[in-house]
Every structure is written in structure tokens, then in C-alpha cells.
Design an enzyme around this catalytic site. Structure first.
Site, PDB file in Angstrom:
ATOM      1  N   GLY A 540     -37.875  78.979 -11.167  1.00 40.87           N
ATOM      2  CA  GLY A 540     -37.188  78.357  -9.783  1.00 40.87           C
ATOM      3  C   GLY A 540     -36.372  77.087  -9.854  1.00 40.87           C
ATOM      4  O   GLY A 540     -37.155  76.139 -10.766  1.00 40.87           O
ATOM      5  N   VAL A 541     -35.508  76.898  -9.244  1.00 34.92           N
ATOM      6  CA  VAL A 541     -34.852  75.505  -9.272  1.00 34.92           C
ATOM      7  C   VAL A 541     -34.626  75.072  -7.864  1.00 34.92           C
ATOM      8  O   VAL A 541     -34.290  75.974  -7.140  1.00 34.92           O
ATOM      9  CB  VAL A 541     -33.464  75.591  -9.887  1.00 34.92           C
ATOM     10  CG1 VAL A 541     -32.638  74.561  -9.906  1.00 34.92           C
ATOM     11  CG2 VAL A 541     -33.768  76.313 -11.304  1.00 34.92           C
ATOM     12  N   GLY A 543     -33.715  71.479  -5.057  1.00 31.04           N
ATOM     13  CA  GLY A 543     -33.329  70.040  -5.112  1.00 31.04           C
ATOM     14  C   GLY A 543     -34.143  68.940  -5.656  1.00 31.04           C
ATOM     15  O   GLY A 543     -33.858  68.002  -6.234  1.00 31.04           O
ATOM     16  N   VAL A 547     -39.056  74.787 -11.461  1.00 30.88           N
ATOM     17  CA  VAL A 547     -40.615  75.159 -11.454  1.00 30.88           C
ATOM     18  C   VAL A 547     -40.479  76.018 -12.630  1.00 30.88           C
ATOM     19  O   VAL A 547     -39.706  77.011 -12.860  1.00 30.88           O
ATOM     20  CB  VAL A 547     -40.714  75.849 -10.140  1.00 30.88           C
ATOM     21  CG1 VAL A 547     -42.294  76.366 -10.106  1.00 30.88           C
ATOM     22  CG2 VAL A 547     -40.672  75.013  -8.943  1.00 30.88           C
ATOM     23  N   LYS A 562     -44.473  72.476 -11.081  1.00 29.03           N
ATOM     24  CA  LYS A 562     -43.263  71.873 -10.302  1.00 29.03           C
ATOM     25  C   LYS A 562     -42.870  70.528 -11.112  1.00 29.03           C
ATOM     26  O   LYS A 562     -43.997  69.543 -10.857  1.00 29.03           O
ATOM     27  CB  LYS A 562     -43.467  71.981  -8.868  1.00 29.03           C
ATOM     28  CG  LYS A 562     -42.538  70.919  -7.951  1.00 29.03           C
ATOM     29  CD  LYS A 562     -42.713  71.556  -6.510  1.00 29.03           C
ATOM     30  CE  LYS A 562     -42.841  70.366  -5.706  1.00 29.03           C
ATOM     31  NZ  LYS A 562     -42.940  70.560  -4.258  1.00 29.03           N
ATOM     32  N   ASP A 658     -43.444  78.711   9.051  1.00 30.53           N
ATOM     33  CA  ASP A 658     -42.819  79.691   8.403  1.00 30.53           C
ATOM     34  C   ASP A 658     -43.613  80.926   7.822  1.00 30.53           C
ATOM     35  O   ASP A 658     -43.360  81.367   6.783  1.00 30.53           O
ATOM     36  CB  ASP A 658     -41.754  79.023   7.243  1.00 30.53           C
ATOM     37  CG  ASP A 658     -40.564  80.022   6.900  1.00 30.53           C
ATOM     38  OD1 ASP A 658     -40.375  81.101   7.587  1.00 30.53           O
ATOM     39  OD2 ASP A 658     -39.843  79.864   5.825  1.00 30.53           O
TER      40      ASP A 658
END
Ligand SMILES: *[C@@H]1O[C@H](CO)[C@@H](O)[C@H](O)[C@H]1NC(C)=O
Ligand SMILES: *[C@@H]1O[C@H](CO)[C@@H](O)[C@H](O)[C@H]1NC(C)=O
Ligand SMILES: *[C@@H]1O[C@H](CO)[C@@H](O)[C@H](O)[C@H]1NC(C)=O
Ligand SMILES: *[C@@H]1O[C@H](CO)[C@@H](O)[C@H](O)[C@H]1NC(C)=O
Ligand SMILES: *[C@@H]1O[C@H](CO)[C@@H](O)[C@H](O)[C@H]1NC(C)=O
Ligand SMILES: *[C@@H]1O[C@H](CO)[C@@H](O)[C@H](O)[C@H]1NC(C)=O
Ligand SMILES: *[C@@H]1O[C@H](CO)[C@@H](O)[C@H](O)[C@H]1NC(C)=O
Length: 889
Positions: A540-541, A543, A547, A562, A658
Site C-alpha cells: 500500500g502507498v 500520502g 505499507v 506502516k 466509515d
């Protein structure tokens, strides 16, 4: 009810079957027939047929292989004897390997060519003490230097590598020479190898600039630039934005592969308009520019203009710095309601610089359904010694009042351009992501992605999280006045403790984390876990940084790691505060923070890794959904407990904001865990928090959207939508259905009114739910999605009722089992729901649970009579946009 197309998507075909699936589904439309295609299988004399039906000729004895200099011979490596042939046999099962230079000479006509190199460093190459490390030259161009396929690939998720280049053969050359040069060493310690070489002719101006016309826009330099014939290109990304991968055989004739974009998507949520059978009009660009499917799907922002104006559609593409990149953006207006110039104007930023102040797809194409593309060139500057950077592509709606304030993107191609030394080679063998591993397990990948999104939260949500922490800290400061100081400019709001592992969990309940629970990792441990932050482990990328999937405790425990960017705005204090807060939010039904590392300026968080991915995945993202009712109930109960804990377990209620099926994760034992507190808000002193509306369409509480006042009842609404999703196994917003069915919560409410609720449930569940259990479940789901927050139950009520539904199911199953010992429990097929029946259950339940069942029944009727359960549908009238959640984008 389910979307047939998504079942057919090739995503589910892994490895060997990948190409096969695509062939049987998509009839390829070849729009361009290259004048010559060379497919060379290195290390064999046979002509071999690949899975896709193409024939690869053996290089032994072929006219293309040049004899090795000084009779220094190369060897042939045959992998076919290996017990596990995990990759396509052709061209990957055989390779040519040498400790000395070797060259292929392809007699070709002048003009631009695709040159694709295929590598598979199988076990007998990988295990050896010597290593592959080599340079590849094409004529006077250096394509790769210090390149090691095994290092690049050294990851389980990717076994093969194909790299695509474009090189131009000049008039006086007539030859394409490909030379493989092992890294020089005294003891021949390095070798070069290659499994396959493909050369495909292309039209002159597919990517190179035409002599007429002005060329591409050079971003940041405010001038045009041409892709001249003396440049070589390396394809770094080719994405079908908003769509599915497209195989080489389904390309327009060039055998290019297109991948999906979600791995690079940096937003919260987006719409993905799809027009799968649209007839496109190629009146501006050549019809072979990209496959139709690239233009038939897109990503846009969604219907809410006011929200759109506050954000960008953003993709982040990791690239090597120090090179110019050609960025080609593909567009096509496919949404029926956009017909005129000025309806969807937007701004394009590339590398955070304005590349296009007034993008208008209708203007470029002259109408709807007309594909166009725009080319930009951008220099990715070296940032100190860092050889990696991220190329951001952002689209932002223009503010015109008569516009719909949205943006759209259908496809992206990114090419590295050779520099003045005619090289494309990165100085470092650890290359950035390369083109399209052909044997990647797609399903596996999307599971990883799902997990990560939770862990990382979203770029925007992260700031909100910080704000939330301030709230918490301020309140703590008033109470204890025990904040320290630290060097950060935020220190006056920042409560620092000397070392998180020594902090006392003051003012928290017993169920909160024991201090030693938040483990401290050394940087060494983290580096071991992530193989020194190996890019192949990036899952995962965002801002905030990357990760990684990692292994700790001698490889026994898989975790998500992370790593915060050094330059991210978060200071040490905030970092510690986050650890403090997250480690306090510890519950069996919340994804937990395992530990952290703070060393040498690194700030790293380590989380649980969720082996079974998201709830949504098991409901309808996979083909074979045989997800038993009782399992579903248990997962809902678990998630409800997690949310109940958030609402009540800490000093101040924490609102998740969310809640959705992609934020409910399942561990290896199928225990539900709520994740992604990226958007969480803490409600201090029980007042409703006024805030910018965030969340995901379809799950968003209409009451909250209208009043912008957030309360726990907003989570209850979203959870109610989850309950419907679990029962019906369909998307919460699905505009492929009839309009009244688009919004699941509204549709379910309508079906209750019409007495047809039993007909919309997941077909798999038909005959498997005990009627009494069904009634309790529907009652609670219906209660959760009431128009007004005050009419909805609390999470505590929800949790108790779901438990009751499970209990009823178990009791009825047991009773029927006794009667019918032959097994095969069958309940009436069409369940209908009547609140009258529910009253019986209230008496059955007795008073011990003390529920508000009766009041719920009353207010149900009230709300239904007033006929107000409609609102979130209004937001969708803006057009048939398929809105998906952040997992897919
Ligand atoms: C390719 O290699 C052959 C043999 O070494 C050489 O004669 C020829 O000039 C080379 N061509 C180019 C374009 O480099
Ligand atoms: C690949 O990774 C393993 C450990 O995961 C390591 O032992 C091996 O040396 C690596 N191979 C290469 C070629 O980097
Ligand atoms: C593509 O365009 C060419 C010429 O512009 C035309 O001859 C050809 O029929 C088109 N192919 C398809 C499949 O539309
Ligand atoms: C959109 O992205 C651009 C470029 O990165 C940035 O300058 C701008 O502030 C962003 N706008 C919003 C609303 O996030
Ligand atoms: C290749 O690696 C060697 C040794 O690490 C280094 O000296 C050389 O500069 C590298 N070449 C390039 C082009 O980066
Ligand atoms: C560029 O934009 C991206 C995405 O909006 C953002 O994360 C990044 O910090 C920006 N970089 C700079 C240097 O402003
Ligand atoms: C869009 O979001 C704003 C808040 O940003 C809200 O006030 C408005 O009601 C929303 N519009 C629709 C149509 O949902």
C-alpha cells in the site's frame, strides 16, 4: 441480482489459467496488424506454442542468435523438470544463461519497435551461489544496467518479469542488436540470462511524436517537447483506470498488457462509470491507440459537487527519479448525461504542477463516446540521494457554476525516456515496479490491498485523525495537566510521554491495553521483517508513506508495517500520541496495533495482518459464495461489538464514520475486526460533532449528510446498510439495476413495505434461514437505516438483537434436526416480514435483554407512514454512476 460481469472478470483466474480465461471471454479485436512480430524462446531449438496460441521460435540455430565471442559459450537452463511449474511454460520454462556477453541480431526494417524481455529466475538459477547481474543494450541504447531479475522478483507474489521498451531503428541501421553483458568480475561471479524476447513493429507515431504537430506539453517548463526518434522508452505503467486487466491477446494488436489501477489510487472513494458495450467513435485518434475497454471504463468523483470541490482524484505511481517521463492520459466521456463542452471541465496536475488548466474531454473529442488522449512529459527530479520518487497524477474539478464539478480519467500510460547518454538504466538494481508480471495471483493481490487500506486509513483521513488526537489531548490536558514539551511546533497541543511502554493508561477502562501490549521494535527487526523495506513487499502507498507486508518473530507472524514518510507533517509527538490512542483502542473486534518503531528518524507502526481479507470479498466479490447464514450472523455480531466498544469503551464516544463491508476484516479464524479509524471522530462531552461530511456513498447516513452533525447513530445507519448487504449479497449502490433498486437500504425498505423482502435476499440463503431469525434480523436492519438518528437503535441494541437472531436460528435448526434426522434443514423459501410476528419474539425473549424492541416497532410504522425514507437516493440522481468503495479504488 449480482453483477454477472464482475463474476466473469479475469481477476479470479490465476497463474496458468490467466490467459486462457481471457481468451474464452473477450473476443479480441485486432485493429493493427504489425508488419512483423518476432517471438523468440531463448535456449531451445523447438518451436513452442504458448498458452495464448502464439508460436515462439527457438533461438538455437535461428538466424537471430549471434555466435558468442571467442567461443565462450552460453548454457541452456531448462526448468520444465521442476516439480512445481508455477508459470507459463512458454517462454518461461527455458532460458539462456551465460557468464560472457551474448548478442541477438534481429534484421528489421527501420522504425519504432516494441522490445519485450521476459525473465523467470527459477529455483535452479536462484539457489546458486553466483548471481544474475547484467546490462542489456539495444544498439547504442542501454536498457538495463546492474539489473538482477532474481532480486527484482524475489517475492512470492511475482515469479516472472516482463519489461517492455520502445526503440527506434534508424534508416541506416536495418538491425536491432540486443546484447546481454554480465557484470564484470574477476572470477566470473555474475551471469546474464533471458527466457524470451519479443519484437513487435508499431506505427511510426503511436508514441513517438509526429514531425508535424507540436508534441507533448513539458510540465513545469511551459513549453512543448517532442518524443524524438533518438529516444528509447521503457514502459513503467499501463493502466486501465476503473476497469479490469487486459491481456496481451486482447490488445489492439501490439500485445500490450493493461493492468488495473487500484494499487496506485490514493483517494477515499470514487465512482467507476462503466459502459461495457458502448460503441466508440474513433474520430480523433487511431482506433488502435488502446483497447475499447480502456475507454469504456473510467474513474470519476461521484455526484456530490460540494465534496468534489474539496478534493482531487489522485494516483501515485512510484518511479525512478532523474528521468523524464512521458505520461499519456486516455479519456472518453461515456456518461450519457455529459454531452456538451463546459459540463465537466477540470484541472490536471502532474507531479503537483499544473499540466492542464482547463481539461475538457468533450472539447478535445468534439463529442461523447469519442476517445482522446493527451501527452505530457515531466522531469522527476532527484531528491537528494533518493533514487525513488512518486509521480502524482491529480485531477481537480473546475469551479464553474454550470458545470458538474467532477473529473474523469479512463487510462494511463507512463514511459521512462532515455536520457542524453541514451540510457534508461537506473543506477540501482532495485528497480521500481515493472510492467505486468504475467503470472501474478490476482486474487491474492486484491486481498492484500484490502487489508492494507484498513491499516493505512486514507491520506485525507490521516489529518482528521490528528485533529481527533488533539481533541483527546486537549481534554487530557485539562484533566491531568501532565503534558510535556517536545521540539515539535505543535508541542503546545502535544502531550508526550517519555516512552510509550511506560505510560499509564490513566482514565481508561480495564479492557484497554495493558502498557506492555504496545511493543517496541528495533529498526533492525523492522528491516528484517520487510527485507530492508523491499519494494516487492509494498502492499500500500499513501500520502503518509508505504505499507509493507512483513514477517516478525523469526518469520512466524505476518504483520502490516506502516512506514511514515520522514517529510510527512506528523511530528514525533503526534506519532507517539497516535500510538497511545490506537493502543488504547484495543478490542477483540478491532484491528490492533501491535507495536511501533522510532529510531534514526523513522516512525513505523506495526499492525495485525488480516488473513481472510474483507467481509465484502466473501459476500459477493468471489464467484463461489457459500457463506453460511450463521457465519454471517457471527461476523455481524462481532463487528457490532467492535463498534459498540468504539462508542462506549473509551472516555468519549468514538465515531468510526466509515463503517462498510470493506472495513470489516476477517482474521484467520474468521473473527470480524473493525478497521480503518482514519476517519474517526471523537465526540467530546457527548455533543454531536459538526464536521465535513466524509464516508462512503451508499453507507452515508442521510441525517448526517443533511445536518452535518455526526453522532454514533451515523455509524448505526452504516451498519444497517452492512446488514442488508450481508443478507442480500449485493453492492450497496448498483446502478446496473433498475432505478428503484440502486440504493440497497432504500430498496430493502421498499420491499418491506411491499411484503417482498424475502425475494431480494441472497439466493444462496433461500431456504436456509429460520423464519424467526429472519424476522429479528430484518427488524434490526430496518431499524438501523431509519431516516432520523433518534429512531435508530444503539449499537448495544443491535448487538443484542443479532445475538438473539443467532440464538433463534440455532434453536430452530436443532428442533428441525431432531424431527428430521436425515439432515438437510429446509425452511420456507419465501420469507416475508411482518412486525406483528416480531412482537411474539419480544415475549419470547423475556425482559432480560431489556431491549427497545417495542419502541422500534412503533417508530417503524411511524417512519414508514410518513414516507420519508428516501433521501440518499436523491444524491444519485445526478447520473448513473457506479460508486464503489476505497477498496476497489
Ligand atoms: C549489430 O551487430 C552486428 C554484429 O556485431 C554489427 O555488424 C552491426 O553493425 C550491429 N548493428 C547495429 C545497428 O549496432
Ligand atoms: C531472496 O530472498 C531470500 C530471503 O527472503 C534471500 O535468502 C535470498 O538471498 C534472496 N535472493 C536474492 C537473489 O536476492
Ligand atoms: C480502424 O481504422 C481503420 C482506418 O482508420 C479502418 O480501416 C478499420 O476498419 C478500423 N477498424 C475497426 C475495427 O474499426
Ligand atoms: C489537488 O492537487 C494539487 C496538486 O497536487 C494541489 O495543488 C491541490 O491543492 C489539490 N487540491 C485539493 C483540493 O486537494
Ligand atoms: C553498477 O554497480 C556497480 C557496483 O555496485 C557500480 O560501481 C556502478 O556505478 C553501477 N553502475 C551504474 C550504471 O549504476
Ligand atoms: C504532491 O501531491 C501529493 C498528492 O496530493 C501529496 O501527497 C504530496 O505531498 C505532494 N508533494 C508535494 C511536494 O507537495
Ligand atoms: C453533498 O455534501 C454536502 C456536504 O459537503 C452536503 O451538505 C450535501 O447535502 C451533499 N449533497 C448531496 C446531494 O448529497
Amino acid at each position: 441480482m449480482r453483477n454477472v460481469l464482475s463474476v466473469l472478470q479475469p481477476t479470479f483466474c490465476v497463474s496458468l489459467f490467466f490467459n486462457l480465461c481471457l481468451i474464452s471471454i473477450a473476443a479480441p479485436i485486432t485493429r493493427y496488424i504489425p508488419s512483423e512480430i518476432i517471438t523468440l524462446s531463448c535456449g531451445t531449438s523447438d518451436n513452442l506454442k504458448a498458452m495464448d496460441g502464439r508460436t515462439w521460435i527457438g533461438d538455437v540455430g535461428s538466424k537471430y542468435r549471434l555466435k558468442e565471442v571467442d567461443n565462450k559459450t552460453s548454457t541452456i537452463i531448462n526448468f520444465t523438470a521442476q516439480s512445481k511449474p508455477p508459470v507459463d511454460a512458454v517462454p518461461y520454462m527455458i532460458a539462456r544463461k551465460s557468464y560472457f556477453n551474448f548478442t541477438y541480431v534481429f534484421p528489421v526494417t527501420p522504425g519504432p519497435k516494441f522490445v519485450r524481455l521476459y525473465f523467470y529466475p527459477g529455483d535452479n538459477l536462484r539457489d546458486s551461489t553466483v548471481k544474475d547481474l547484467f546490462t542489456v543494450q539495444a544498439g547504442s541504447y542501454t536498457l538495463l544496467t546492474n539489473f538482477s531479475a532474481s532480486t527484482t522478483i524475489n517475492d512470492t507474489s511475482q515469479q516472472t518479469l516482463s519489461i517492455e521498451f520502445c526503440v527506434n531503428i534508424l534508416e541506416n541501421e536495418q538491425q536491432l542488436n540486443l546484447t546481454f553483458i554480465p557484470f564484470p568480475s574477476a572470477d566470473n561471479g555474475f551471469y546474464a540470462f533471458v527466457n524470451g524476447i519479443e519484437v513487435v513493429f508499431m506505427p511510426n507515431y503511436l508514441y513517438y511524436s509526429s514531425p508535424v504537430g507540436i508534441g507533448s506539453y513539458y510540465v513545469g517548463q511551459n513549453r512543448p517537447i517532442k518524443i524524438l526518434s533518438d529516444m528509447a522508452l521503457e514502459t513503467v505503467y499501463r493502466l486501465n483506470v476503473g476497469g479490469s486487466p487486459i491481456s496481451a491477446m486482447s490488445d489492439t494488436g501490439f500485445f500490450r498488457q493493461w493492468s488495473e489501477d487500484p494499487s496506485y489510487w490514493l483517494g477515499d472513494e470514487a465512482a467507476t462509470p462503466h459502459e461495457p458495450s458502448l460503441m466508440l467513435k474513433y474520430s480523433v485518434i487511431a482506433n488502435y491507440t488502446a483497447p475499447d475497454d480502456v475507454y469504456r471504463s473510467a474513474v470519476s468523483m461521484g455526484p456530490n459537487r460540494s465534496i468534489n470541490l474539496l478534493s482531487n482524484l489522485t494516483w501515485g505511481l512510484p518511479v525512478a527519479s532523474g528521468f523524464n517521463y512521458l505520461v499519456r492520459l486516455h479519456f472518453c466521456e461515456i456518461q450519457p448525461e455529459i454531452t456538451m463542452v463546459g459540463e465537466r471541465p477540470f484541472i490536471i496536475y502532474i507531479d503537483n504542477q499544473t499540466a492542464e488548466p482547463n481539461a475538457d474531454v468533450i472539447m478535445w473529442g468534439g463529442g461523447r463516446d469519442i476517445p482522446v488522449y493527451q501527452d505530457y512529459v515531466v522531469m522527476m527530479q532527484k531528491n537528494g540521494v533518493d533514487v525513488k520518487s512518486t509521480l502524482f497524477i491529480s485531477l481537480h474539478p473546475r469551479k464553474e457554476t454550470n458545470a458538474i464539478n467532477d473529473a474523469i480519467l479512463n487510462g494511463v500510460e507512463v514511459f521512462k525516456l532515455s536520457d542524453t547518454r541514451r540510457t534508461l538504466a537506473e543506477p540501482n538494481p532495485n528497480r521500481t515496479s515493472s510492467l505486468l508480471p504475467s503470472s501474478k495471483g490476482m486474487r491474492h493481490e486484491s486481498m492484500l490491498k484490502n487489508t492494507i487500506i484498513i491499516v493505512t486509513g486514507s491520506g485525507g483521513g490521516f489529518l482528521i485523525l490528528l485533529t481527533l488526537m488533539w481533541f483527546m489531548i486537549l481534554s487530557k490536558r485539562w484533566k491531568t495537566n501532565s503534558y510535556g514539551s517536545c521540539g515539535s511546533p505543535l508541542s503546545k497541543y502535544c502531550w508526550c510521554w517519555p516512552n510509550p511502554s511506560k505510560s499509564k493508561s490513566k482514565g481508561t477502562q480495564a479492557s484497554l491495553a495493558p502498557d506492555e501490549f504496545c511493543r517496541h521494535f528495533s529498526l533492525g527487526e523492522i528491516k528484517t521483517a520487510t527485507r530492508n523495506f523491499h519494494e516487492e513487499l509494498i502492499v500500500g502507498v499513501g500520502g503518509f508513506g508505504n505499507v509493507y507486508k512483513g514477517l516478525i518473530d523469526k518469520g512466524t507472524v505476518t504483520v502490516a508495517i506502516k512506514r511514515l514518510n520522514r517529510e510527512s507533517r506528523q511530528g514525533v509527538c503526534e506519532f507517539r500520541t497516535e500510538i497511545e490512542m490506537l493502543s488504547r483502542l484495543r478490542h477483540v473486534h478491532l484491528v490492533s496495533l501491535i507495536g511501533y518503531c522510532e529510531e534514526e528518524g523513522e516512525m513505523i507502526l506495526v499492525y495485525d495482518y488480516m488473513a481472510n481479507g474483507t467481509l465484502r470479498h466473501h459476500l459477493y466479490d468471489i464467484e463461489s459464495n457459500h457463506f453460511p447464514w450463521k457465519e454471517r450472523l457471527k461476523i455481524c455480531i462481532g463487528a457490532a461489538r467492535g463498534l459498540h466498544y468504539l462508542h462506549t469503551g473509551a472516555k468519549h464516544p468514538i465515531i468510526h464514520r466509515d463503517v462498510k463491508t470493506t472495513n470489516i476484516l476477517l482474521d484467520q479464524d474468521w473473527v470480524a475486526k473493525v478497521s480503518d479509524f482514519g476517519l474517526s471522530k471523537m465526540s467530546v462531552d457527548n455533543t454531536e460533532v459538526s464536521t465535513m461530511v466524509k464516508g462512503t456513498w451508499g453507507y452515508l447516513d442521510p441525517d448526517y449528510a443533511r445536518r452535518q452533525k455526526l453522532s454514533e447513530k451515523s455509524d448505526v445507519y452504516s451498519f444497517g446498510v452492512v446488514l442488508w448487504e450481508v443478507l442480500c449479497a449485493r453492492k450497496v449502490l448498483d446502478q446496473k439495476l433498475e432505478e428503484e433498486q440502486w440504493n440497497l437500504a432504500n430498496w430493502a425498505t421498499k420491499c418491506i413495505d411491499r411484503g417482498s423482502i424475502g425475494q431480494i435476499i441472497d439466493p444462496y440463503l433461500k431456504g436456509k434461514i429460520a423464519p424467526k431469525s429472519f424476522n429479528v434480523y430484518v427488524e434490526v436492519a430496518e431499524g438501523c437505516v431509519r431516516e432520523q438518528g433518534i429512531h435508530r437503535p444503539t449499537m448495544d441494541d443491535v448487538m443484542e438483537k443479532l445475538r438473539f437472531a443467532l440464538e433463534l436460528q440455532e434453536n430452530e435448526d436443532a428442533a428441525i434436526d431432531k424431527l428430521n434426522s436425515a439432515g438437510g434443514i429446509i425452511y420456507p423459501n419465501l420469507l416475508s416480514y411482518h412486525s406483528v410476528v416480531y412482537s411474539d419474539h419480544v415475549s419470547e425473549m423475556g425482559s432480560e435483554s431489556g431491549l427497545t424492541a417495542t419502541t422500534i416497532s412503533e417508530s417503524t410504522r411511524m417512519t414508514r407512514d410518513s414516507g420519508t425514507i428516501r433521501s440518499s437516493e436523491e444524491g444519485m440522481r445526478d447520473g448513473p454512476i457506479e460508486i464503489e468503495d476505497s477498496t476497489t479504488h
